[in-house]
Write an enzyme that holds these catalytic residues in place. Structure first.
Site, PDB file in Angstrom:
ATOM      1  N   TYR A 234       0.814  -1.213   0.000  1.00  0.00           N
ATOM      2  CA  TYR A 234       0.000   0.000   0.000  1.00  0.00           C
ATOM      3  C   TYR A 234       0.852   1.269   0.000  1.00  0.00           C
ATOM      4  O   TYR A 234       0.339   2.362  -0.176  1.00  0.00           O
ATOM      5  CB  TYR A 234      -0.938   0.030   1.217  1.00  0.00           C
ATOM      6  CG  TYR A 234      -1.986  -1.065   1.223  1.00  0.00           C
ATOM      7  CD1 TYR A 234      -2.141  -1.917   0.133  1.00  0.00           C
ATOM      8  CD2 TYR A 234      -2.827  -1.237   2.309  1.00  0.00           C
ATOM      9  CE1 TYR A 234      -3.087  -2.917   0.142  1.00  0.00           C
ATOM     10  CE2 TYR A 234      -3.785  -2.245   2.325  1.00  0.00           C
ATOM     11  CZ  TYR A 234      -3.907  -3.080   1.235  1.00  0.00           C
ATOM     12  OH  TYR A 234      -4.855  -4.075   1.247  1.00  0.00           O
TER      13      TYR A 234
ATOM     14  N   ASP B 107      -2.179 -18.175   2.263  1.00  0.00           N
ATOM     15  CA  ASP B 107      -3.335 -18.889   1.691  1.00  0.00           C
ATOM     16  C   ASP B 107      -3.830 -19.963   2.655  1.00  0.00           C
ATOM     17  O   ASP B 107      -5.031 -20.197   2.792  1.00  0.00           O
ATOM     18  CB  ASP B 107      -3.023 -19.469   0.301  1.00  0.00           C
ATOM     19  CG  ASP B 107      -1.594 -19.965   0.159  1.00  0.00           C
ATOM     20  OD1 ASP B 107      -0.786 -19.740   1.076  1.00  0.00           O
ATOM     21  OD2 ASP B 107      -1.276 -20.598  -0.855  1.00  0.00           O
TER      22      ASP B 107
ATOM     23  N   ASP C 202      -4.932  -6.755   6.190  1.00  0.00           N
ATOM     24  CA  ASP C 202      -6.173  -6.079   5.806  1.00  0.00           C
ATOM     25  C   ASP C 202      -7.228  -7.128   5.467  1.00  0.00           C
ATOM     26  O   ASP C 202      -8.366  -7.104   5.952  1.00  0.00           O
ATOM     27  CB  ASP C 202      -5.865  -5.191   4.583  1.00  0.00           C
ATOM     28  CG  ASP C 202      -6.995  -4.252   4.234  1.00  0.00           C
ATOM     29  OD1 ASP C 202      -7.996  -4.231   4.965  1.00  0.00           O
ATOM     30  OD2 ASP C 202      -6.877  -3.548   3.221  1.00  0.00           O
TER      31      ASP C 202
ATOM     32  N   LYS D  75       4.178 -15.099   2.609  1.00  0.00           N
ATOM     33  CA  LYS D  75       4.099 -15.877   1.370  1.00  0.00           C
ATOM     34  C   LYS D  75       5.540 -16.118   0.928  1.00  0.00           C
ATOM     35  O   LYS D  75       5.965 -15.734  -0.169  1.00  0.00           O
ATOM     36  CB  LYS D  75       3.283 -15.076   0.328  1.00  0.00           C
ATOM     37  CG  LYS D  75       2.953 -15.827  -0.935  1.00  0.00           C
ATOM     38  CD  LYS D  75       1.894 -16.908  -0.760  1.00  0.00           C
ATOM     39  CE  LYS D  75       1.692 -17.674  -2.060  1.00  0.00           C
ATOM     40  NZ  LYS D  75       0.844 -18.871  -1.891  1.00  0.00           N
TER      41      LYS D  75
ATOM     42  N   ASP E 179     -10.451  -8.738   8.074  1.00  0.00           N
ATOM     43  CA  ASP E 179     -11.876  -8.676   7.707  1.00  0.00           C
ATOM     44  C   ASP E 179     -12.486 -10.074   7.699  1.00  0.00           C
ATOM     45  O   ASP E 179     -13.622 -10.269   8.135  1.00  0.00           O
ATOM     46  CB  ASP E 179     -12.057  -8.025   6.330  1.00  0.00           C
ATOM     47  CG  ASP E 179     -12.285  -6.526   6.453  1.00  0.00           C
ATOM     48  OD1 ASP E 179     -11.819  -5.951   7.466  1.00  0.00           O
ATOM     49  OD2 ASP E 179     -12.920  -5.931   5.568  1.00  0.00           O
TER      50      ASP E 179
END
Ligand code: NAD
Length: 372
Positions: free
Chosen positions: A147, A237, A261, A204, A265
């Site tokens: 970001y 994942d 992020d 990852k 959620d």
């Protein structure tokens, strides 16, 4: 009565929509707690978001940032609403106030607890048996990664990558510095020490170079300073799957900005209720506490907003900014007790909640304050 020896100054940012209504309940509850604990809380209110745009033309007036920096903690309700929605890039937007204050306070760690309040178990989309024992804290890095890295677009790119034809290319860069990983890792390990002592570091690393640095630095910090905490590496994942398959396995999830992020959620939906989720954003200076929900313009002014996410944000403030763990435990216990006794605001009521147990914002705040 003599004045309390300890006193904390809290910068209040009620913002927009239901913000002022739930802020009033937070003040009420802090006043009650202060009296019981013999701690003084003083409040310094400032403008942020749409309310600030209306009054000053800016979503984050200088005075607001100055008041926030001078305070011992900042309590923010919510900002935004249709009145200030605009697609004109030259017009100020309420969200700029939120991003601006996070940046201005140097808040790099976002902490979101996800726990299931037993009486609200039916609100979750998972079967109740999967929710037994769910109590986790997501520690998300807030100022680095995709970001904030270099980004851009190029037009008229030709060559093999476009199948031979000209086309547009866009890129975002996921970038991390060692110091950014070190400090967020410390936040997570420290939090784990006050909990079940388990950290899942989510990355990852099988694909991304920034994740391989992430993993190496997390392990270095762990070995040098936090060997008493258990550390597990997990690929993002897999975490996305495990959160649905067996969410109770997690204590602290440590992860970078974008993964955090998305995962936070996902995890928040285990609780099924936006009105119950709190968050803390920590940096090297003043910390900021806020509910995860928005300004709920659809119910603003009706007196039906659920103040509990705001009160759970107060709980985090007591814990992280004032080291008042016993008071924080008491507040959490009172909120659980109120729910156990069947009291609900409209958003967390179920079809079988008796009508006389469905109460408004002020009544919910009163119940909590009285029981403290
Ligand atoms: P929202 O969270 O404001 O509302 C979503 C739904 O949940 C609405 O039906 C609302 O009534 C309900 N809800 C939310 N909080 C509640 C509470 N405490 N009690 C009872 N019901 C509650 O999200 P939205 O509708 O997408 O956004 C509304 C505005 O809030 C937008 O302007 C958005 O930009 C802003 N927003 C601000 C923040 C923030 O301040 N951090 C976060 C998200 C959205």
């Amino acid at each position: 009565m003599s004045a309390p020896e300890t006193s904390y100054r809290i910068c209040l940012l009620p913002g927009d929509g239901i913000g002022p209504e739930i802020t009033a309940e937070a003040v009420k509850v802090l006043d009650s707690l202060g009296a019981v604990e013999d701690v003084g809380f003083t409040f310094d209110e400032a403008l942020l978001g749409g309310a600030a745009i209306d009054a000053t033309g800016s979503p984050l007036p200088d005075e607001t940032l100055a008041k926030a920096k001078a305070a011992d903690a900042v309590l923010l309700a919510a900002i935004g609403g249709p009145k200030w929605d605009t697609t004109d890039p030259d017009q100020p937007r309420p969200e700029q106030g939120l991003l601006g204050i996070r940046k201005g306070l140097g808040l790099y760690a976002n902490l979101r607890p996800v726990r299931i309040f037993a009486p609200l178990r039916d609100a979750s989309s998972l079967k109740p048996e999967f929710l037994e024992g769910v109590d986790m804290l997501i520690v998300r890095e807030l100022t680095g990664g995709l970001y904030f890295g270099a980004r851009g677009r190029e037009t008229g790119v030709a060559g093999a990558a476009t199948g031979g034809g000209a086309g547009m290319r866009a890129f975002d860069t996921m970038e991390y510095h060692e110091y950014e990983i070190e400090r967020i890792a410390r936040s997570a390990f420290e939090a784990a020490r006050g909990r079940r002592g388990l950290v899942h570091s989510v990355d990852k690393a099988n694909v991304l170079e920034s994740s391989r640095l992430w993993r190496a630095v997390v392990h270095r910090v762990h070995a040098a300073e936090f060997a008493d905490v258990e550390l597990v590496d997990q690929l993002v994942d897999n975490t996305a799957m495990q959160l649905i398959r067996n969410p109770a396995q997690f204590d602290v999830i440590l992860t970078e900005n974008m993964f955090g992020d998305i995962l936070s959620d996902e995890a928040s939906m285990l609780t099924g209720s936006l009105g119950m989720l709190a968050s803390a954003s920590l940096g090297d200076g003043t910390a900021l506490y806020e509910p995860s929900h928005g300004s709920a313009p659809d119910i603003a002014g009706l007196g039906v907003a659920n103040p509990l996410a705001m009160l759970l944000s107060v709980e985090m403030m007591l814990r992280y900014s004032f080291a008042m763990d016993a008071a924080a435990d008491r507040l959490a216990g009172v909120i659980s007790g109120v729910l156990d006794d069947g009291w609900r605001t409209r958003d967390i009521a179920s079809p079988d909640t008796p009508a006389d147990r469905i109460i408004g914002t002020i009544a919910m705040g009163d119940l909590v304050a009285e029981r403290l």
